[in-house]
Each structure stands twice: as C-alpha cells, then as structure tokens.
Enzyme design. Structure first.
Site: not given
Ligand SMILES: [Zn+2]
Length: 354
Positions: A34, A38, A65, A68
């Site tokens: 991330c 995030c 991820c 994000c």
């Molecule tokens: Zn994330």
C-alpha cells in the site's frame, strides 16, 4: 535510499499522504502492498514491512492494494479496476456477478476478467471469494454462529463455503470456531542468541514460535493469533515435553541440526503444509531459493505463494523459513527481521565448521 522504519510506521499511523511515493508499506499476512495513506484498516505493526519501491515489494511476492493503488494512481484502467475492487468489498455480502462488474467498469466480461487479473493478480471471482472468506472469519471470531457467518459473508448456502474452505481455511469452518474456542495454549518466553523467543504449545504440539523485542509484544501477538484460546504463561521448571521442546529450539537457534522434528499443531492450508514439510527437509547450514522450494513441491510456478508461506510461517526455526533466500543469493525477507535471519544462518554456518 534507506528506510527509517520508525518514521515510516509513524506516517502509516497518521495516514500521511505527504509520504506517498517515498516508501511502500507491505503487509505480509495479506500479501498486499500500500501507499502510506491507504484508507484500509491499519495492519498490525509486526506484519508490516517497508520498501523503497513497488518493484521491491513485488519481488517479495506482494501485490498492489486496489484501494490505494500504489502502482500508478493515474492509469485510468487501474483506477477503474480499483473502483471495482472497492465495489466488491462493499457488496461481498450480496450476489455480485461478472455482468454487474463489467457493466460498472464499462468492460466486456472477457476484458474485465483479463484486466482485473493483470492488475490485481487474481480474477474478480477469486477477489470476491477472498473478501467473503475474510469477512466469514471475522464473523466467526466475533462469536457468530457458523450459519449466521455464512449468510452474512455472502455465501448463498453452506455447501458453497465448505467447497471452498478446504484450501484457505485448512479445516472445516465448525472446527475452526470450536477448535479455537477449546484450545488451551501454554507459552514461555525465553532469551536466545537471536533475541527473545516465545514458544507456545497445545496438548498436541508446538503452535507458535516467534521472536520479538519484549515479552508483552510477544504475548499480544499470540493472543491475536488465537483470540478464542485459553492462553497461559508458564515458568521454569517446565514440565515435559515442553522443557525438551524449548531446549531443542534454543539449540537450533544456536545453529544445531535438530536431533528430531518437533511435533507441530498449526492450522494451515494443505499448500502451506506442503511448503513447511519441504522446508523442514533443508539441512541446517544449507539454503534453497523460493523457486527451488516451489519446484520441489511440484508447483514450479508458485514461487510467490511459497514466499508468502514463508512470510506467514507461525513456527520460526522448527520450520526453518530462514533457510530460504532469493535465487541471486540475496537474503530475501524474514518475518522476524532480516538481522535475525542472518544471525540464524551465520550460527548454522559456524556450527558446520566446528
Ligand atoms: Zn492500500
């Protein structure tokens, strides 16, 4: 560029968008990386690793991820898929079809499938199943009945869950809940050459071996792993066979080849069990690469999954994930810190020379 883990963790706690692009946050238990800002739920500190770039995180077997989007925020295809992921997460308790998703993303089901997989690493269906499994486990831990949890997680019927749970849960759902309820765990914290070591066991075998910096941190981590278990600290003199297990583990930390394999009582998937068995066959003082381990268990393309199994190993040393390194000879990652990995390998090398 070097990374100051303290500062990075601070930025993660603040969800500091000013730090985006300066470093990457990897969560080894979910296999996802991330941006510092995030919005997803914050991971546990012990499961987090920091990287200088997305590429570095991917080399450790992690995927970006979709919430994000640490890879490239302005790629429109990525942004669309990211929106779909958020949609799947929010609606995983309902029925979500490929047609719905394609419609929302403005893609044909075929293209949706391909683009989704190339960005996320799994198909939309697998992503949905993962969301449901995650929510299912959460419901069980929160004390819901299996039936309630099944429906709240969005499985239409219990048979569909049972079909799927084999691989990801490693045991039937009812056992997962009841087993954890009844589980009695004893643990001790012991000073070793690689720092404090927590050893925990059920009546059947060792269920956790972890390294840490304080007894409190180690105990907290054990309780998070087994939230419903009855956990008791024990102190010397230890009863058998615990005394023997602790002595064996301490000797192994100092580089000794184990005289016997400790009995384990860990709840893992069949795949991870296979990986751990393979790791236990690597003699002290030797190393293998992630891809060698993948090939040895007959799954040569599963290098990333092997890396994840290593990164989530619940029993340090006795499943010697520290003996798995990168093919180019780099150390690779270690759940309990790269310095400890080096120490363990050095101790084994020194023991061989004696
Ligand atoms: Zn994330």
């Amino acid at each position: 560029m070097s990374i100051n883990a303290e500062r990075c963790w601070d930025a993660v706690l603040r969800r500091d968008a000013a730090e985006d692009g300066r470093f990457i946050v990897g969560v080894i238990t979910t296999g996802i990386y991330c941006k510092p800002s995030c919005p997803s739920r914050r991971p546990l500190r012990k499961n987090v690793r920091f990287y200088t770039s997305p590429q570095e995180a991917e080399r450790d077997g992690l995927r970006p991820c979709l919430r994000c989007c640490p890879l490239s925020a302005d790629d429109p295809a990525v942004a669309r898929i990211r929106a779909l992921c958020a949609y799947i997460e929010e609606h995983s308790g309902e029925s979500v079809t490929l047609e719905d998703l394609g419609h929302r993303g403005g893609l044909s089901p075929y293209h949706l499938q391909r683009t989704f997989k190339s960005v996320v690493g799994v198909t939309p269906k697998q992503y949905l199943n993962a969301c449901r499994m995650g929510s299912f486990k959460e419901q069980l831990r929160a004390g819901k009945s299996v039936t309630e949890a099944i429906y709240e997680a969005g499985y239409g019927s219990s048979s569909r869950l049972y079909e799927r749970s084999g691989a990801s849960l490693g045991m039937k759902p009812r056992e997962y809940r009841n087993g954890a309820d009844r589980l009695a765990i004893r643990y001790a914290v012991h000073q070793t050459g690689a720092g404090l070591m927590l050893v925990a066991a059920t009546g059947r075998g060792v269920c956790a071996v972890e390294f840490g910096d304080s007894p409190e941190e180690l105990e907290r981590s054990l309780r998070e792993e087994y939230p419903a278990a009855e956990i008791t600290a024990i102190h010397p003199p230890y009863a058998e066979p615990f005394r023997q297990w602790l002595a064996d583990l301490s000797r192994q930390v100092n580089g000794a080849q184990p005289a016997r394999q400790l009995p384990l009582d860990v709840r893992v998937s069949a795949f991870r069990a296979k990986v751990y068995e393979q790791l236990r066959a690597i003699p002290a003082g030797e190393t293998r690469s992630y891809s060698e381990v993948a090939a040895a268990i007959g799954r040569p393309s599963a290098t990333r999954a092997v890396a994840r199994a290593c990164a989530t190993n619940p029993v340090a040393v006795t499943v010697p994930c520290h003996r798995v390194v990168r093919r180019n000879g780099d150390m690779g990652g270690y759940r309990w810190g790269i310095d400890r990995k080096r120490k363990l390998l050095d101790a084994e090398a020194a023991m061989l020379k004696r």
